[in-house]
Design a protein around this motif. Structure first.
Motif, mmCIF file in Angstrom:
data_model
loop_
_atom_site.group_PDB
_atom_site.id
_atom_site.type_symbol
_atom_site.label_atom_id
_atom_site.label_comp_id
_atom_site.label_asym_id
_atom_site.label_seq_id
_atom_site.Cartn_x
_atom_site.Cartn_y
_atom_site.Cartn_z
ATOM 1 N N LEU A 1 -0.336 2.173 7.568
ATOM 2 C CA LEU A 1 0.735 2.044 6.682
ATOM 3 C C LEU A 1 1.201 0.634 6.343
ATOM 4 C CD1 LEU A 1 2.143 3.411 4.181
ATOM 5 C CD2 LEU A 1 3.966 4.315 5.893
ATOM 6 N N GLU A 2 1.847 0.129 7.552
ATOM 7 C CA GLU A 2 2.343 -1.237 7.407
ATOM 8 C C GLU A 2 0.967 -2.398 7.108
ATOM 9 O OE1 GLU A 2 5.212 -2.419 7.430
ATOM 10 O OE2 GLU A 2 5.659 -0.265 7.542
ATOM 11 N N GLN A 3 0.027 -2.147 7.540
ATOM 12 C CA GLN A 3 -1.172 -2.993 7.202
ATOM 13 C C GLN A 3 -1.472 -2.948 5.720
ATOM 14 O OE1 GLN A 3 -2.404 -5.295 9.278
ATOM 15 N NE2 GLN A 3 -3.491 -5.944 7.665
ATOM 16 N N ALA A 4 -1.273 -1.504 5.321
ATOM 17 C CA ALA A 4 -1.763 -1.374 3.901
ATOM 18 C C ALA A 4 -0.607 -2.283 3.068
ATOM 19 C CB ALA A 4 -1.880 -0.132 3.588
ATOM 20 N N ARG A 5 0.463 -2.086 3.646
ATOM 21 C CA ARG A 5 1.901 -2.721 2.675
ATOM 22 C C ARG A 5 1.298 -4.108 2.729
ATOM 23 N NH1 ARG A 5 6.488 1.127 5.015
ATOM 24 N NH2 ARG A 5 5.978 2.826 3.392
ATOM 25 N N ILE A 6 1.225 -4.818 3.867
ATOM 26 C CA ILE A 6 0.796 -6.330 3.991
ATOM 27 C C ILE A 6 -0.487 -6.484 2.894
ATOM 28 C CG2 ILE A 6 -0.074 -8.132 5.584
ATOM 29 C CD1 ILE A 6 1.616 -6.531 7.809
ATOM 30 N N THR A 7 -1.137 -5.472 2.918
ATOM 31 C CA THR A 7 -2.425 -6.167 2.151
ATOM 32 C C THR A 7 -2.134 -6.051 0.721
ATOM 33 O OG1 THR A 7 -3.931 -5.159 3.603
ATOM 34 C CG2 THR A 7 -4.838 -5.418 1.670
ATOM 35 N N VAL A 8 -1.343 -5.328 0.301
ATOM 36 C CA VAL A 8 -0.863 -5.001 -1.080
ATOM 37 C C VAL A 8 0.015 -6.428 -1.358
ATOM 38 C CG1 VAL A 8 0.904 -4.063 -2.609
ATOM 39 C CG2 VAL A 8 -0.691 -2.593 -1.447
ATOM 40 N N GLU B 1 -5.411 -2.703 -7.855
ATOM 41 C CA GLU B 1 -5.392 -1.317 -8.143
ATOM 42 C C GLU B 1 -5.892 -0.140 -6.922
ATOM 43 O OE1 GLU B 1 -7.616 1.791 -11.376
ATOM 44 O OE2 GLU B 1 -7.924 -0.291 -11.595
ATOM 45 N N LYS B 2 -7.042 -1.000 -6.416
ATOM 46 C CA LYS B 2 -7.851 -0.372 -5.356
ATOM 47 C C LYS B 2 -6.963 -0.228 -3.967
ATOM 48 C CE LYS B 2 -12.258 -0.088 -3.220
ATOM 49 N NZ LYS B 2 -13.549 -0.772 -3.188
ATOM 50 N N VAL B 3 -6.290 -1.372 -3.711
ATOM 51 C CA VAL B 3 -5.302 -1.557 -2.562
ATOM 52 C C VAL B 3 -4.166 -0.744 -2.405
ATOM 53 C CG1 VAL B 3 -3.964 -3.154 -1.414
ATOM 54 C CG2 VAL B 3 -6.289 -3.877 -2.183
ATOM 55 N N LYS B 4 -3.548 -0.509 -3.928
ATOM 56 C CA LYS B 4 -2.455 0.594 -4.054
ATOM 57 C C LYS B 4 -2.973 2.101 -3.804
ATOM 58 C CE LYS B 4 1.118 -1.661 -6.779
ATOM 59 N NZ LYS B 4 1.700 -1.826 -7.932
ATOM 60 N N ASP B 5 -4.052 2.254 -4.173
ATOM 61 C CA ASP B 5 -4.753 3.617 -4.059
ATOM 62 C C ASP B 5 -4.687 3.854 -2.753
ATOM 63 O OD1 ASP B 5 -4.990 4.235 -6.815
ATOM 64 O OD2 ASP B 5 -7.003 3.776 -7.101
ATOM 65 N N ASN B 6 -5.381 2.841 -2.004
ATOM 66 C CA ASN B 6 -5.400 2.909 -0.512
ATOM 67 C C ASN B 6 -4.105 3.492 0.089
ATOM 68 O OD1 ASN B 6 -6.881 3.118 2.222
ATOM 69 N ND2 ASN B 6 -5.969 1.028 2.402
ATOM 70 N N LEU B 7 -2.927 2.513 -0.245
ATOM 71 C CA LEU B 7 -1.606 2.508 0.320
ATOM 72 C C LEU B 7 -1.241 3.904 -0.171
ATOM 73 C CD1 LEU B 7 0.838 1.316 1.467
ATOM 74 C CD2 LEU B 7 1.368 0.448 -0.820
ATOM 75 N N LYS B 8 -1.098 4.438 -1.206
ATOM 76 C CA LYS B 8 -0.979 5.731 -1.702
ATOM 77 C C LYS B 8 -1.359 6.836 -0.555
ATOM 78 C CE LYS B 8 -0.524 8.779 -5.559
ATOM 79 N NZ LYS B 8 -0.543 9.240 -6.945
ATOM 80 N N PHE B 9 -2.779 6.749 -0.532
ATOM 81 C CA PHE B 9 -3.244 7.792 0.243
ATOM 82 C C PHE B 9 -2.870 7.785 1.900
ATOM 83 C CE2 PHE B 9 -6.828 8.569 3.667
ATOM 84 C CZ PHE B 9 -7.116 10.085 3.353
ATOM 85 N N ILE B 10 -2.747 6.595 2.462
ATOM 86 C CA ILE B 10 -2.032 6.454 3.739
ATOM 87 C C ILE B 10 -0.802 6.758 3.980
ATOM 88 C CG2 ILE B 10 -1.547 4.756 5.482
ATOM 89 C CD1 ILE B 10 -4.192 3.142 4.683
#
Length: 162
Positions: free
Chosen positions: A101-108, A34-43
Motif C-alpha cells: 500500500l505504501e509503495q503504491a501510494r509512492i508510485t502514484v 489511471e492504472k496506478v490509481k486502480d492498483n492503489l484502490k485494489f491494494i
C-alpha cells in the motif's frame, strides 16, 4: 502548450481560459495515473480485508484465552497453537499489504505529472480583434481601387461614345 480564448468580454475570456487549463490539467493527470490509481484502490481494499481478518483472529485468541485460563490440556494447547499460527499468517499478509500500500501510494505520487504555468491567466487590457487599422487601410485601398476603376470605365465610355 498555449491556451488562448477569444471573446467579447475580457473577464469571461480569462475565466474560461482558467477553466480550460484546470480541466486539461486534470484530464491529463487522470489519464497518466489511471492504472496506478486502480492498483492503489485494489491494494487498499485488500489491506482493509487483511486488517479485519487480523483483528478477528486477535479477538478469537483473546476469547479462547479468556474461556480457557489454564492451558494444561494438550488439546487446548494445540488449539491455542493453531490460533497463534493463523494469527501469524494473517499478520504476515497484513504486513505485506501494508508495504504494498505504501509503495503504491509512492508510485502514484511519482507518476503524477507536474504542470508549471509559465504565464498566469490575465484579463486582456486591449482588444485583439477587430483590427481597426487593418480594416481602415484595406477600406481605403478598396475605395481607391473602385474609384479609379469607375473613373477609367466612365472615361472609356465617354470617349467611345464621342
Amino acid at each position: 502548450l498555449t491556451v488562448s480564448v477569444l471573446m467579447q468580454d475580457p473577464v469571461a475570456c480569462a475565466g474560461l481560459t482558467k477553466y480550460i487549463i484546470e480541466k486539461l490539467t486534470k484530464q491529463v493527470t487522470d489519464y497518466k495515473i489511471e492504472k496506478v490509481k486502480d492498483n492503489l484502490k485494489f491494494i487498499e481494499e485488500r489491506y482493509q480485508e487483511a486488517e479485519n481478518d487480523y483483528r478477528l483472529k486477535q479477538q478469537q485468541i483473546a476469547s479462547f484465552t479468556a474461556k480457557n485460563r489454564s492451558l494444561t490440556s494438550p488439546f487446548m494447547q494445540a488449539e491455542y497453537q493453531r490460533l497463534q499460527n493463523e494469527l501469524s499468517i494473517v499478520f504476515e499478509v497484513y504486513r505485506g499489504l501494508a508495504t504494498q500500500l505504501e509503495q503504491a501510494r509512492i508510485t502514484v505520487k511519482e507518476r503524477t505529472p507536474v504542470f508549471s504555468i509559465l504565464e498566469p491567466v490575465q484579463v486582456p487590457l486591449d482588444k485583439n480583434k477587430p483590427k481597426r487599422k487593418l480594416i481602415l487601410v484595406l477600406s481605403l485601398a478598396l475605395g481607391l481601387f473602385v474609384s479609379v476603376t469607375a473613373v477609367l470605365i466612365k472615361h472609356n465610355f465617354v470617349d467611345r461614345k464621342k
